[in-house]
Design an enzyme around this catalytic site. Structure first.
Site, PDB file in Angstrom:
ATOM      1  N   ARG A   1      -8.937  -0.475   4.066  1.00  0.00           N
ATOM      2  CA  ARG A   1      -8.081   0.582   3.491  1.00  0.00           C
ATOM      3  C   ARG A   1      -6.715   0.013   3.127  1.00  0.00           C
ATOM      4  NH1 ARG A   1      -6.893   5.296   6.945  1.00  0.00           N
ATOM      5  NH2 ARG A   1      -5.556   5.623   5.138  1.00  0.00           N
TER       6      ARG A   1
ATOM      7  N   ASP B   1       3.932   0.616  12.402  1.00  0.00           N
ATOM      8  CA  ASP B   1       2.744   0.019  11.776  1.00  0.00           C
ATOM      9  C   ASP B   1       2.528  -1.429  12.188  1.00  0.00           C
ATOM     10  OD1 ASP B   1       2.987   1.766   8.566  1.00  0.00           O
ATOM     11  OD2 ASP B   1       2.410   2.402  10.582  1.00  0.00           O
TER      12      ASP B   1
ATOM     13  N   ARG C   1      -0.191  14.475  13.212  1.00  0.00           N
ATOM     14  CA  ARG C   1       0.293  14.299  11.824  1.00  0.00           C
ATOM     15  C   ARG C   1       0.386  15.624  11.063  1.00  0.00           C
ATOM     16  NH1 ARG C   1      -2.091   8.825   9.354  1.00  0.00           N
ATOM     17  NH2 ARG C   1       0.027   8.688   8.513  1.00  0.00           N
TER      18      ARG C   1
ATOM     19  N   CYS D   1      -5.426   7.744   9.149  1.00  0.00           N
ATOM     20  CA  CYS D   1      -5.698   7.211  10.485  1.00  0.00           C
ATOM     21  C   CYS D   1      -5.503   8.273  11.564  1.00  0.00           C
ATOM     22  CB  CYS D   1      -4.765   6.038  10.761  1.00  0.00           C
ATOM     23  SG  CYS D   1      -5.197   4.596   9.797  1.00  0.00           S
TER      24      CYS D   1
ATOM     25  N   LYS E   1       0.847  -1.207   0.000  1.00  0.00           N
ATOM     26  CA  LYS E   1       0.000   0.000   0.000  1.00  0.00           C
ATOM     27  C   LYS E   1       0.877   1.249   0.000  1.00  0.00           C
ATOM     28  CE  LYS E   1      -1.823   1.736   3.979  1.00  0.00           C
ATOM     29  NZ  LYS E   1      -1.576   3.170   4.191  1.00  0.00           N
ATOM     30  N   ASN E   2       1.851   1.296   0.897  1.00  0.00           N
ATOM     31  CA  ASN E   2       2.652   2.516   1.053  1.00  0.00           C
ATOM     32  C   ASN E   2       3.747   2.656   0.005  1.00  0.00           C
ATOM     33  OD1 ASN E   2       0.982   3.096   3.146  1.00  0.00           O
ATOM     34  ND2 ASN E   2       2.419   2.516   4.757  1.00  0.00           N
TER      35      ASN E   2
END
Ligand code: EPZ
Length: 432
Positions: free
Chosen positions: A412, A320, A136, A131, A37-38
């Site tokens: 997600r 994570d 952030r 999230c 995903k990242n």
């Protein structure tokens, strides 16, 4: 679909997505790990820099990729799928304006700022979402881009930046922010002159972004190191890129299997990206072997606590995987400590785990976990992506039935967690 009255009552009488798990079944079997995903999200943002075609193979079918695809379509891109490949034609991107509410659903939308400034000389987007694991801020993103010649017109209820032309600069990051490093790279690729980025994050996804950009004709040296040197080029070219596997999904599955004392094999993974986790699981008593693109783990004896685990930027232990590790340690034979240094609100699952019988105390940014014999099934709710995946792991480990709601958070980042755990022998199904 029939819902129990209890559930309809608990959910205020509306049908919501839920997963039902009968736990305490050791996970066993072999599974392929999805694309990262990242890795996919910054590469999708980078595709905007090129007035042509980009093909991303092994692209995961997850909500964040769907959200980012919608944003690219709003910018004028054609985006479609053929099997596991995502096709992006960015021929007609000129406005640089994102109004889509999808941009508020994920953090990675902010990485479009660098590529829109490079491509269009303008970037107008809502503040990013993602999230709720901390404040952030994006100060480091803006500091880097303004140092390269962007001007912040407004940052009130969204971002509005413009530039005559991005120009090379030397930028020193005070600490290794993944997103700020990626944004600066994208702002530098088509800039005039040479950009030197010092103090970069070195996550594998950043290395992959740099390799992807070089495949498109960008000029980047120092790839994989904390110092990147980017010589601006005039344009990029069509390219096809195969995404690496998702190290966080791989780590999630390993920790879930270890919590159930199971024995699994993962393939199409890059074990080198998981060195810290594999060492930690081995210290906890798991038998692990890794060769080529496979990892094999027998966790029947993975019962020992971890004295103190600290989350750090790569190659440290990844934040994570912190929640998933907490779940695994909740039934270790002793006391473990986890120190969360990356985000200020990443212990959200502790209350849910305590309702399943876990013995966890929070002291500042530390969690003290006293292992119990096992967890007990219960009704629990996911509130963010990795915490949600960790609650699934807790349910797989626990005695009895768990009903988990809030599964849209999990989708997600995980293609189909029910499919994957079913393939590993779990008694798990969607109930609505
Ligand atoms: C990326 O987020 C990942 N997301 C996160 O994964 C991951 O947890 C994080 O990196 C750390 O590895 C994506 O790649 C899409 P950071 P990012 O900038 O870029 C502070 C997941 O579950 N900071 O490295 O937002 C920030 O508040 C997600 O897949 C500033 O202060 O992470 C945090 O405390 C969750 N100012 C720390 O740096 C800034 O300008 C690390 O953030 C930027 C960040």
């Amino acid at each position: 679909m029939a819902y129990t009255n209890v559930w309809l009552e608990l959910c205020g009488g509306i049908c919501v997505d839920r997963i039902q798990i009968e736990g305490n079944v050791p996970l066993c079997g072999k599974i392929k790990v999805q694309g990262a995903k990242n890795g996919a999200l910054p590469i999708m943002a980078a595709a905007v820099l090129h007035r042509g075609m980009t093909v991303i193979k092994n692209c995961p079918r997850i909500l964040d990729v769907e959200y980012m695809s919608e944003i690219l379509r709003e910018l004028g891109c054609l985006v479609w799928r053929e099997d596991s490949a995502l096709f992006i034609n960015a021929e007609n991107v000129d406005g640089g304006i994102v109004r889509s509410e999808y941009a508020t659903k994920l953090r990675a939308s902010v990485i479009l700022t660098g590529s829109l400034l490079g491509r269009c000389g303008r970037a107008v987007l809502p503040y990013p979402g993602g999230c709720t694991i901390g404040m952030r801020p994006i100060d480091l993103h803006l500091k880097a881009l303004t140092q390269m010649g962007a001007e912040v017109i407004s940052a009130e209820d969204g971002l509005m930046l413009r530039t005559q032309k991005m120009r090379g600069s030397t930028i020193e990051f005070p600490f290794p922010s993944v997103g700020a490093t990626e944004n600066a790279i994208l702002g530098a690729v088509l800039a005039e002159g040479i950009t030197v980025l010092q103090g970069c994050a070195v996550e594998p996804e950043i290395e992959e972004l740099c390799r992807f950009l070089c495949e498109k004709g960008a000029c980047i040296s120092g790839i994989g190191s904390t110092q990147l040197v980017i010589s601006g080029v005039k344009k990029l070219k069509d390219s096809v890129h195969r995404l690496m596997s998702d190290r966080i999904v791989a780590g999630t599955y390993l920790l879930a299997a270890a919590g159930t004392r199971g024995s699994i094999s993962l393939y199409d993974v890059c074990w080198e990206h998981l060195r810290y986790l594999l060492r930690t699981l081995s210290d906890a008593g798991a038998q692990i072997s890794a060769e080529g693109s496979e990892i094999h783990m027998d966790a029947k004896q993975a019962v020992y606590p971890v004295k103190c685990l600290v989350t750090r930027p790569y190659p440290g232990f990844p934040t994570d995987l912190q929640s998933q590790m907490m779940v695994f340690l909740s039934r270790a034979r002793g006391i473990s400590r986890i120190e969360e240094n990356m985000f200020e609100s990443r212990f959200q699952i502790v209350e849910e785990l305590k309702r399943m019988g876990a013995d966890i105390e929070i002291e500042g940014n530390c969690a003290v976990i006293r292992g119990v014999s096992n967890l007990k099934g219960n009704f629990v709710r996911a509130r963010e992506l990795r915490g949600g995946a960790a609650l699934v792991s807790a349910a797989l480990m626990a005695e009895g039935r768990t009903i988990l709601s809030g599964t849209e958070y999990i989708r997600r980042g995980y293609e189909d967690i029910v499919r994957d755990y079913t393939q590993l022998g779990a008694d798990i199904k969607e109930t609505g």
